[in-house]
Design a protein around this motif. Sequence first.
Motif, PDB file in Angstrom:
ATOM      1  N   ILE A 138       0.852  -1.185   0.000  1.00  0.00           N
ATOM      2  CA  ILE A 138       0.000   0.000   0.000  1.00  0.00           C
ATOM      3  C   ILE A 138       0.885   1.231   0.000  1.00  0.00           C
ATOM      4  CG2 ILE A 138      -1.733   1.323   1.276  1.00  0.00           C
ATOM      5  CD1 ILE A 138      -2.821  -1.250   2.394  1.00  0.00           C
ATOM      6  N   LEU A 139       0.669   2.090  -0.978  1.00  0.00           N
ATOM      7  CA  LEU A 139       1.357   3.381  -1.042  1.00  0.00           C
ATOM      8  C   LEU A 139       0.392   4.438  -0.538  1.00  0.00           C
ATOM      9  CD1 LEU A 139       3.173   3.155  -4.515  1.00  0.00           C
ATOM     10  CD2 LEU A 139       3.876   2.273  -2.274  1.00  0.00           C
ATOM     11  N   GLY A 140       0.746   5.073   0.574  1.00  0.00           N
ATOM     12  CA  GLY A 140      -0.120   6.033   1.237  1.00  0.00           C
ATOM     13  C   GLY A 140      -0.417   5.576   2.645  1.00  0.00           C
ATOM     14  N   ALA A 141      -0.746   6.530   3.517  1.00  0.00           N
ATOM     15  CA  ALA A 141      -1.035   6.176   4.910  1.00  0.00           C
ATOM     16  C   ALA A 141      -2.156   7.042   5.476  1.00  0.00           C
ATOM     17  CB  ALA A 141       0.227   6.322   5.762  1.00  0.00           C
ATOM     18  N   GLY A 142      -3.038   7.506   4.603  1.00  0.00           N
ATOM     19  CA  GLY A 142      -4.146   8.343   5.031  1.00  0.00           C
ATOM     20  C   GLY A 142      -5.420   7.559   5.244  1.00  0.00           C
ATOM     21  N   THR A 143      -6.543   8.267   5.137  1.00  0.00           N
ATOM     22  CA  THR A 143      -7.852   7.660   5.381  1.00  0.00           C
ATOM     23  C   THR A 143      -8.100   6.458   4.490  1.00  0.00           C
ATOM     24  OG1 THR A 143      -8.797   9.780   6.100  1.00  0.00           O
ATOM     25  CG2 THR A 143     -10.338   8.098   5.317  1.00  0.00           C
ATOM     26  N   GLN A 144      -7.807   6.586   3.193  1.00  0.00           N
ATOM     27  CA  GLN A 144      -8.070   5.493   2.270  1.00  0.00           C
ATOM     28  C   GLN A 144      -7.132   4.309   2.498  1.00  0.00           C
ATOM     29  OE1 GLN A 144     -10.307   4.353   0.285  1.00  0.00           O
ATOM     30  NE2 GLN A 144     -11.624   6.069   0.787  1.00  0.00           N
ATOM     31  N   ILE A 163       3.892  -1.077   3.745  1.00  0.00           N
ATOM     32  CA  ILE A 163       3.275   0.241   3.605  1.00  0.00           C
ATOM     33  C   ILE A 163       4.367   1.274   3.438  1.00  0.00           C
ATOM     34  CG2 ILE A 163       1.833   1.994   4.711  1.00  0.00           C
ATOM     35  CD1 ILE A 163       0.490  -0.317   6.235  1.00  0.00           C
ATOM     36  N   TYR A 164       4.174   2.126   2.436  1.00  0.00           N
ATOM     37  CA  TYR A 164       5.108   3.236   2.253  1.00  0.00           C
ATOM     38  C   TYR A 164       4.344   4.554   2.248  1.00  0.00           C
ATOM     39  CZ  TYR A 164       7.935   6.861   0.223  1.00  0.00           C
ATOM     40  OH  TYR A 164       8.563   8.053   0.024  1.00  0.00           O
ATOM     41  N   ALA A 165       4.853   5.517   2.988  1.00  0.00           N
ATOM     42  CA  ALA A 165       4.374   6.897   2.949  1.00  0.00           C
ATOM     43  C   ALA A 165       5.585   7.795   3.131  1.00  0.00           C
ATOM     44  CB  ALA A 165       3.349   7.157   4.046  1.00  0.00           C
ATOM     45  N   PRO A 166       5.568   8.991   2.543  1.00  0.00           N
ATOM     46  CA  PRO A 166       6.716   9.888   2.684  1.00  0.00           C
ATOM     47  C   PRO A 166       7.076  10.175   4.141  1.00  0.00           C
ATOM     48  CG  PRO A 166       5.241  10.689   0.973  1.00  0.00           C
ATOM     49  CD  PRO A 166       4.541   9.545   1.640  1.00  0.00           C
ATOM     50  N   ALA A 171       3.027   5.955   8.330  1.00  0.00           N
ATOM     51  CA  ALA A 171       2.944   4.545   7.966  1.00  0.00           C
ATOM     52  C   ALA A 171       2.985   3.661   9.208  1.00  0.00           C
ATOM     53  CB  ALA A 171       4.080   4.184   7.021  1.00  0.00           C
ATOM     54  N   ARG A 172       3.821   4.020  10.168  1.00  0.00           N
ATOM     55  CA  ARG A 172       3.912   3.249  11.412  1.00  0.00           C
ATOM     56  C   ARG A 172       2.602   3.319  12.185  1.00  0.00           C
ATOM     57  NH1 ARG A 172       5.915  -0.951  12.884  1.00  0.00           N
ATOM     58  NH2 ARG A 172       7.834  -0.289  11.809  1.00  0.00           N
ATOM     59  N   ALA A 173       1.967   4.479  12.209  1.00  0.00           N
ATOM     60  CA  ALA A 173       0.692   4.634  12.906  1.00  0.00           C
ATOM     61  C   ALA A 173      -0.379   3.764  12.250  1.00  0.00           C
ATOM     62  CB  ALA A 173       0.264   6.094  12.912  1.00  0.00           C
ATOM     63  N   ALA A 204      -2.939   4.834  -2.867  1.00  0.00           N
ATOM     64  CA  ALA A 204      -3.957   5.675  -2.227  1.00  0.00           C
ATOM     65  C   ALA A 204      -3.283   6.944  -1.730  1.00  0.00           C
ATOM     66  CB  ALA A 204      -4.620   4.922  -1.087  1.00  0.00           C
ATOM     67  N   THR A 205      -2.798   7.735  -2.672  1.00  0.00           N
ATOM     68  CA  THR A 205      -2.015   8.920  -2.353  1.00  0.00           C
ATOM     69  C   THR A 205      -2.664  10.164  -2.957  1.00  0.00           C
ATOM     70  OG1 THR A 205      -0.599   9.028  -4.324  1.00  0.00           O
ATOM     71  CG2 THR A 205       0.020   7.437  -2.607  1.00  0.00           C
TER      72      THR A 205
END
Length: 330
Positions: A138-144, A163-166, A171-173, A204-205
């Motif tokens: 999963i790319l992104g760590a927001g709502t979606q 999971i990757y997020a900038p 991402a850890r959360a 999902a970014t």
Amino acid sequence: MRVLCLSHRDVLAALTPQACAEAMAAVLTQRARGETYMPLRSVMAPPEASGFMGLMPGWRGPQDGNAASFALKAVCIMPGNPARGLDAHQGLVTLFDAESGQPTAILDASAITEIRTAAVTAVATGALARRDARTLAILGAGTQARAHLLALAGVRAFEQVRIYAPTQAHARALIDQAGDLYGELRVAPGAQDALRDADVVVTATSAREPVLRRDWLKPGAHVNAVGASSPQAREIDTATVAASALFCDSRESLRNEAGEFQLAIAEGLIGGEEHVRAELGEVLAGIADGRRDAAELTLFRSLGLAIEDLAAAELAVAEATALGIGTEGE
């Protein structure tokens, strides 16, 4: 006539990912059979505004003993909201009686959008991903991204999730929120690392330029492109579009709203709409092929449909009524 109002919390309590996925499969199948109607969404983007507003009306005919209904989602997309701790999608979904036109329910659009978008991805993954898929990226760590973690659990026997997020803390959360849904979850240091040998991918970014490239994907991977919903935004490169068996929720939406699809045509990488193998509903209805072989790269381009909001809202109302939650007024 009494109107049921469901808050964000009410919708989340009433609408489970699995039940919503079943409702999405049903309404997309109905769409393929010509039993729904909706125009392309309209968008108002004032030059000086902090975001833009979309209007998404839809209609579904009678089904399973239930009457026909109209729905309208009015949603504001506010890019600055995540920094405020809010979902970027804010608005309302209103249901109307198809005979009298009277409103019957008003629901929080942020929660509806969150759950039904991930539910459609779960349906697409179930229909198109290889049966032996074991690694999810999963790319992104927001709502979606959070909604997709919930919705995809159980669709395949995923043994590892990356999971990757900038911002790695985000991402850890997200991993912490996932609990014990999956065996192994880890934060990837980069997008390419997250995608290495991934069987199923979700983007999902809010990226404006590609965060996914064709040469990062293994043969036989299935990609769900979810985050970009305007011609100006692109999460995936045009090489991925050209190399994939392409599926969408709506050809009309793809043609008008998918920036990477438009650019792939402009670059001469694909001829046009004939590159689309099918709408997801056509695969579900058995009138079009899905994946044809294990090595095929499949891509589901999700743009979001008014009829999905309608079906999710109707299900939420039914479940909320059974649970005795929500507020009624006249």
